[in-house]
Enzyme design. Structure first.
Site, PDB file in Angstrom:
ATOM      1  N   ALA A  16      44.480   2.155 120.839  1.00 30.54           N
ATOM      2  CA  ALA A  16      43.063   2.246 121.219  1.00 30.54           C
ATOM      3  C   ALA A  16      42.208   2.624 120.020  1.00 30.54           C
ATOM      4  O   ALA A  16      41.105   2.086 119.834  1.00 30.54           O
ATOM      5  CB  ALA A  16      42.887   3.265 122.342  1.00 30.54           C
ATOM      6  N   GLY A  64      41.218  -3.200 130.136  1.00 32.14           N
ATOM      7  CA  GLY A  64      40.942  -1.782 130.348  1.00 32.14           C
ATOM      8  C   GLY A  64      39.862  -1.237 129.431  1.00 32.14           C
ATOM      9  O   GLY A  64      39.263  -0.194 129.714  1.00 32.14           O
ATOM     10  N   ASP A  95      45.841  -7.324 130.255  1.00 30.15           N
ATOM     11  CA  ASP A  95      45.368  -6.238 131.121  1.00 30.15           C
ATOM     12  C   ASP A  95      45.012  -4.994 130.312  1.00 30.15           C
ATOM     13  O   ASP A  95      44.069  -4.278 130.650  1.00 30.15           O
ATOM     14  CB  ASP A  95      46.416  -5.905 132.186  1.00 30.15           C
ATOM     15  CG  ASP A  95      46.560  -6.999 133.230  1.00 30.15           C
ATOM     16  OD1 ASP A  95      45.658  -7.861 133.339  1.00 30.15           O
ATOM     17  OD2 ASP A  95      47.589  -7.001 133.936  1.00 30.15           O
ATOM     18  N   TRP A  96      45.755  -4.719 129.227  1.00 27.79           N
ATOM     19  CA  TRP A  96      45.454  -3.571 128.364  1.00 27.79           C
ATOM     20  C   TRP A  96      44.056  -3.733 127.765  1.00 27.79           C
ATOM     21  O   TRP A  96      43.249  -2.809 127.804  1.00 27.79           O
ATOM     22  CB  TRP A  96      46.517  -3.447 127.263  1.00 27.79           C
ATOM     23  CG  TRP A  96      46.359  -2.233 126.399  1.00 27.79           C
ATOM     24  CD1 TRP A  96      46.731  -0.954 126.695  1.00 27.79           C
ATOM     25  CD2 TRP A  96      45.787  -2.178 125.090  1.00 27.79           C
ATOM     26  NE1 TRP A  96      46.424  -0.112 125.646  1.00 27.79           N
ATOM     27  CE2 TRP A  96      45.845  -0.839 124.647  1.00 27.79           C
ATOM     28  CE3 TRP A  96      45.228  -3.143 124.248  1.00 27.79           C
ATOM     29  CZ2 TRP A  96      45.372  -0.432 123.401  1.00 27.79           C
ATOM     30  CZ3 TRP A  96      44.760  -2.740 123.005  1.00 27.79           C
ATOM     31  CH2 TRP A  96      44.833  -1.400 122.593  1.00 27.79           C
ATOM     32  N   TYR A  97      43.754  -4.924 127.249  1.00 26.53           N
ATOM     33  CA  TYR A  97      42.432  -5.167 126.666  1.00 26.53           C
ATOM     34  C   TYR A  97      41.336  -5.134 127.735  1.00 26.53           C
ATOM     35  O   TYR A  97      40.229  -4.659 127.476  1.00 26.53           O
ATOM     36  CB  TYR A  97      42.401  -6.497 125.913  1.00 26.53           C
ATOM     37  CG  TYR A  97      43.071  -6.440 124.567  1.00 26.53           C
ATOM     38  CD1 TYR A  97      42.522  -5.699 123.522  1.00 26.53           C
ATOM     39  CD2 TYR A  97      44.253  -7.122 124.323  1.00 26.53           C
ATOM     40  CE1 TYR A  97      43.134  -5.645 122.279  1.00 26.53           C
ATOM     41  CE2 TYR A  97      44.873  -7.073 123.082  1.00 26.53           C
ATOM     42  CZ  TYR A  97      44.305  -6.334 122.071  1.00 26.53           C
ATOM     43  OH  TYR A  97      44.912  -6.276 120.839  1.00 26.53           O
TER      44      TYR A  97
END
Length: 175
Positions: free
Chosen positions: A108, A145, A141-143
């Site tokens: 992050a 977020g 999905d991480w991005y």
């Protein structure tokens, strides 16, 4: 837990690329064989997260380059108010964190660092978002977020608007 004992630098000869292992052979190979050469040639710029106590140790990295998208590909939330021609963006070609550092928030932090670098460049040359090509649904999905939205015609390619990045940088005190 947020890992903070690192600093960022442009990739260089003194950085130990061979010991980096993020768990993905393609990303490891890019860092080991191509990142520095591409950086020096100006095709893609790569920045590394270095350990503060061992400045040769790479904890993570990201690569960015300028790009553009056809207007029709860009989601309405980002294209609203733009002219109907190619949309200037910056491509986040790669982002990876060494396995020993995964789960500590470094990914992050690197995403925000890449965003900040691209926003600063965009102030001089233009640009509205970070273009991200996710390797799979989990990465996508991480991005998401972080507020990234898929392109209209490519669900694993996403845009993270500079407006969203700017808000995240402001909230984290990184501006």
């Amino acid at each position: 837990m947020m890992f903070t004992d690192w600093h960022e630098a442009a990739i260089g000869k003194t950085h130990n690329r061979m010991n980096f292992d993020c768990g993905d052979a393609d990303l490891n190979q890019f860092l080991q064989r191509h990142a520095r050469q591409n950086h020096e040639k100006g095709t893609t710029k790569t920045y590394v997260a270095l350990d503060n106590s061992d400045v040769t140790r790479i904890h993570g990295f990201y690569s960015v380059s300028p790009a553009s998208l056809i207007y029709a590909q860009v989601p309405g939330a980002i294209s609203k108010g733009l002219g109907r021609y190619d949309v200037p963006v910056f491509r986040l070609g790669r982002l990876a964190v060494d396995k020993s550092m995964q789960g500590q928030g470094l990914g992050a932090q690197l995403l925000l660092s890449a965003g900040k670098r691209c926003i600063q460049a965009a102030l001089q040359v233009g640009g509205v978002a970070l273009l991200i090509d996710a390797k799979n649904k989990q990465v996508c999905d991480w991005y998401k977020g972080f507020g990234a939205v898929p392109l209209n015609d490519q669900p694993l390619s996403l845009l993270l608007s500079f407006k969203t990045l700017y808000a995240a940088l402001s909230a984290s005190g990184r501006l």
